[in-house]
Design a protein around this motif. Sequence first.
Motif, PDB file in Angstrom:
ATOM      1  N   ILE A  68       6.620   7.756  -2.007  1.00  0.00           N
ATOM      2  CA  ILE A  68       6.147   6.430  -2.547  1.00  0.00           C
ATOM      3  C   ILE A  68       5.718   6.302  -4.056  1.00  0.00           C
ATOM      4  N   THR A  69       4.621   7.297  -4.220  1.00  0.00           N
ATOM      5  CA  THR A  69       3.978   7.300  -5.517  1.00  0.00           C
ATOM      6  C   THR A  69       4.934   7.649  -6.620  1.00  0.00           C
ATOM      7  N   GLU A  70       5.989   8.462  -6.268  1.00  0.00           N
ATOM      8  CA  GLU A  70       6.942   8.657  -7.459  1.00  0.00           C
ATOM      9  C   GLU A  70       8.018   7.501  -7.551  1.00  0.00           C
ATOM     10  N   ASN A  71       8.239   6.710  -6.406  1.00  0.00           N
ATOM     11  CA  ASN A  71       8.921   5.572  -6.443  1.00  0.00           C
ATOM     12  C   ASN A  71       8.118   4.502  -7.419  1.00  0.00           C
ATOM     13  N   PHE A  72       6.740   4.358  -7.454  1.00  0.00           N
ATOM     14  CA  PHE A  72       6.233   3.473  -8.165  1.00  0.00           C
ATOM     15  C   PHE A  72       6.027   4.029  -9.668  1.00  0.00           C
ATOM     16  N   LEU A  73       5.973   5.386  -9.782  1.00  0.00           N
ATOM     17  CA  LEU A  73       5.737   5.858 -11.096  1.00  0.00           C
ATOM     18  C   LEU A  73       7.164   5.451 -11.764  1.00  0.00           C
ATOM     19  N   LEU A  74       8.241   5.730 -11.250  1.00  0.00           N
ATOM     20  CA  LEU A  74       9.637   5.491 -11.784  1.00  0.00           C
ATOM     21  C   LEU A  74       9.746   3.807 -12.311  1.00  0.00           C
ATOM     22  N   GLY A  75       9.067   3.161 -11.293  1.00  0.00           N
ATOM     23  CA  GLY A  75       9.201   1.600 -11.745  1.00  0.00           C
ATOM     24  C   GLY A  75       8.283   1.447 -12.962  1.00  0.00           C
ATOM     25  N   SER A  76       7.032   2.005 -13.193  1.00  0.00           N
ATOM     26  CA  SER A  76       6.040   1.966 -14.134  1.00  0.00           C
ATOM     27  C   SER A  76       6.816   2.293 -15.687  1.00  0.00           C
ATOM     28  N   MET A  77       7.549   3.561 -15.423  1.00  0.00           N
ATOM     29  CA  MET A  77       8.351   3.837 -16.482  1.00  0.00           C
ATOM     30  C   MET A  77       9.395   2.994 -17.001  1.00  0.00           C
ATOM     31  N   ALA A  78       9.940   2.225 -16.149  1.00  0.00           N
ATOM     32  CA  ALA A  78      11.073   1.173 -16.360  1.00  0.00           C
ATOM     33  C   ALA A  78      10.515   0.056 -17.044  1.00  0.00           C
ATOM     34  N   LEU A  79       9.299  -0.419 -16.651  1.00  0.00           N
ATOM     35  CA  LEU A  79       8.522  -1.452 -17.134  1.00  0.00           C
ATOM     36  C   LEU A  79       8.479  -0.959 -18.524  1.00  0.00           C
ATOM     37  N   ASP A  80       7.721   0.165 -18.709  1.00  0.00           N
ATOM     38  CA  ASP A  80       7.399   0.592 -20.233  1.00  0.00           C
ATOM     39  C   ASP A  80       8.561   0.513 -20.850  1.00  0.00           C
ATOM     40  N   VAL A 115      10.789  -2.903   1.469  1.00  0.00           N
ATOM     41  CA  VAL A 115      10.442  -3.820   0.585  1.00  0.00           C
ATOM     42  C   VAL A 115       9.739  -2.896  -0.761  1.00  0.00           C
ATOM     43  N   ILE A 116       9.305  -1.739  -0.441  1.00  0.00           N
ATOM     44  CA  ILE A 116       8.850  -0.799  -1.449  1.00  0.00           C
ATOM     45  C   ILE A 116       9.820   0.028  -2.158  1.00  0.00           C
ATOM     46  N   ILE A 117      10.932   0.426  -1.517  1.00  0.00           N
ATOM     47  CA  ILE A 117      11.758   1.267  -2.066  1.00  0.00           C
ATOM     48  C   ILE A 117      13.001   0.495  -2.863  1.00  0.00           C
ATOM     49  N   ILE A 118      13.418  -0.422  -1.895  1.00  0.00           N
ATOM     50  CA  ILE A 118      14.564  -1.192  -2.416  1.00  0.00           C
ATOM     51  C   ILE A 118      14.062  -2.217  -3.484  1.00  0.00           C
ATOM     52  N   GLY A 119      12.878  -2.991  -3.128  1.00  0.00           N
ATOM     53  CA  GLY A 119      12.280  -3.888  -3.985  1.00  0.00           C
ATOM     54  C   GLY A 119      12.040  -3.046  -5.455  1.00  0.00           C
ATOM     55  N   ASN A 120      11.506  -2.061  -5.462  1.00  0.00           N
ATOM     56  CA  ASN A 120      11.058  -1.227  -6.806  1.00  0.00           C
ATOM     57  C   ASN A 120      12.460  -1.049  -7.538  1.00  0.00           C
ATOM     58  N   PHE A 121      13.516  -0.619  -6.536  1.00  0.00           N
ATOM     59  CA  PHE A 121      14.784  -0.268  -7.251  1.00  0.00           C
ATOM     60  C   PHE A 121      15.522  -1.473  -7.955  1.00  0.00           C
ATOM     61  N   PHE A 155      -3.406   4.218 -10.724  1.00  0.00           N
ATOM     62  CA  PHE A 155      -4.000   4.080  -9.379  1.00  0.00           C
ATOM     63  C   PHE A 155      -3.833   3.342  -8.329  1.00  0.00           C
ATOM     64  N   VAL A 156      -3.085   2.114  -8.808  1.00  0.00           N
ATOM     65  CA  VAL A 156      -2.476   1.138  -7.600  1.00  0.00           C
ATOM     66  C   VAL A 156      -1.305   1.934  -6.943  1.00  0.00           C
ATOM     67  N   ALA A 157      -0.620   2.619  -7.911  1.00  0.00           N
ATOM     68  CA  ALA A 157       0.760   3.511  -7.538  1.00  0.00           C
ATOM     69  C   ALA A 157       0.060   4.339  -6.301  1.00  0.00           C
ATOM     70  N   TRP A 158      -0.861   5.306  -6.625  1.00  0.00           N
ATOM     71  CA  TRP A 158      -1.423   6.218  -5.811  1.00  0.00           C
ATOM     72  C   TRP A 158      -2.063   5.468  -4.318  1.00  0.00           C
ATOM     73  N   LEU A 159      -2.618   4.435  -4.916  1.00  0.00           N
ATOM     74  CA  LEU A 159      -3.555   3.674  -3.561  1.00  0.00           C
ATOM     75  C   LEU A 159      -2.372   3.019  -2.610  1.00  0.00           C
ATOM     76  N   LEU A 160      -1.224   2.371  -3.152  1.00  0.00           N
ATOM     77  CA  LEU A 160      -0.318   1.579  -2.185  1.00  0.00           C
ATOM     78  C   LEU A 160       0.429   2.850  -1.640  1.00  0.00           C
ATOM     79  N   ALA A 161       0.707   3.914  -2.132  1.00  0.00           N
ATOM     80  CA  ALA A 161       1.443   5.009  -1.674  1.00  0.00           C
ATOM     81  C   ALA A 161       0.845   5.857  -0.375  1.00  0.00           C
ATOM     82  N   HIS A 162      -0.622   6.126  -0.608  1.00  0.00           N
ATOM     83  CA  HIS A 162      -1.318   6.464   0.757  1.00  0.00           C
ATOM     84  C   HIS A 162      -1.707   5.465   1.732  1.00  0.00           C
ATOM     85  N   LEU A 163      -1.722   4.142   1.521  1.00  0.00           N
ATOM     86  CA  LEU A 163      -2.047   3.255   2.488  1.00  0.00           C
ATOM     87  C   LEU A 163      -0.743   3.146   3.199  1.00  0.00           C
ATOM     88  N   HIS A 164       0.519   3.023   2.584  1.00  0.00           N
ATOM     89  CA  HIS A 164       1.798   2.914   3.239  1.00  0.00           C
ATOM     90  C   HIS A 164       1.847   4.081   4.216  1.00  0.00           C
TER      91      HIS A 164
END
Length: 321
Positions: free
Chosen positions: A110-122, A206-212, A147-156
């Motif tokens: 999930i952290t990788e998923n969020f980081l890929l989204g952050s890189m797309a935003l960049d 929500v997390i994977i498909i939404g980010n994709f 930080f949010v990527a790591w936090l949400l991933a570990h909570l999930h």
Amino acid sequence: MASENQTSHPDFILLGLSSQPEQEHILLAVFLTLYLLNLLGNLLIILLIRSDAQLHQSPMYFFLSHLSFVDVCFTSTTIPKMLHNLHTGHKNIAHAGCMAQMYFFVAFAITENFLLGSMALDRFVAICQPLHYHTVMSPTRCHLMVFVAWLLAHLHSLMHTILMSRLSFCDHLQIHHFFCDFQPLVVMACSEKTLSEMLSFFEGGVIIIGNFILILISYILIVRAVFQVPSAQGRRKAFQTCASHLIVVTLFYGSAIGVYFRPLSTYSGDKDKVTTVMYTVVTPMLNPIIYSLRNADMKAALRKGMEKLRKALGKPRDAKL
């Protein structure tokens, strides 16, 4: 006696990638090679970015260094245990170890998923809003996104693992996989698992498909903006800055979505194990190659690093002379 059976957790058995013992030595050599290439490649990316001031201050390479670190952790969650099992022939894994392995696997995925989204935003901000790039992608905001990527991933992952640990597995303890993954564990559970299935599928969707979907929207807007660039050279340069990330996104989501986002009744052990190898082993190993071969900045940083290494190794000889 019944309470003792409920509180004690016997070991699971990881059946691995093959049921034929004569293939285990070949698999051991192949996956050990892939794992070492993954470690060397991703650690080299981290070292190059950290040692180059220009790359280290760039948001894109800041996210890339974290992606490489996550890839190292991601594969290290599953591959060393698989290599140990192939080498020793002992395929047992304790219940607590299985839950821990699943927790970290989900968290890093999930952290990788969020980081890929952050890189797309960049890339979206850099190409579509270049005048606001340094304001939007400030160092503080980039650190907050990670930080949010790591936090949400570990909570999930924590919620995911708690639900899984509450399931009972009766006497059938053979996992048709090479690590403790969600799908084979749910399939073999014999207690009520509807809540775990629904919650994991919904939140994962929500997390994977939404980010994709957000990544796809970003790239649609990027392509539209690039085609408005008047010069062919400018369009080519803009596409080159996105090509590596787009390839990595395709590899990661193409295999992950194919495995996890379909009914559990269609789960196929052998077929899904092969697909899982793609995004757990092959993709993390390919990421450094993709970003290095298709990126002029990384090539330049590598040349600088090699030059520094040659100078450092040459100093003792010069001192003797």
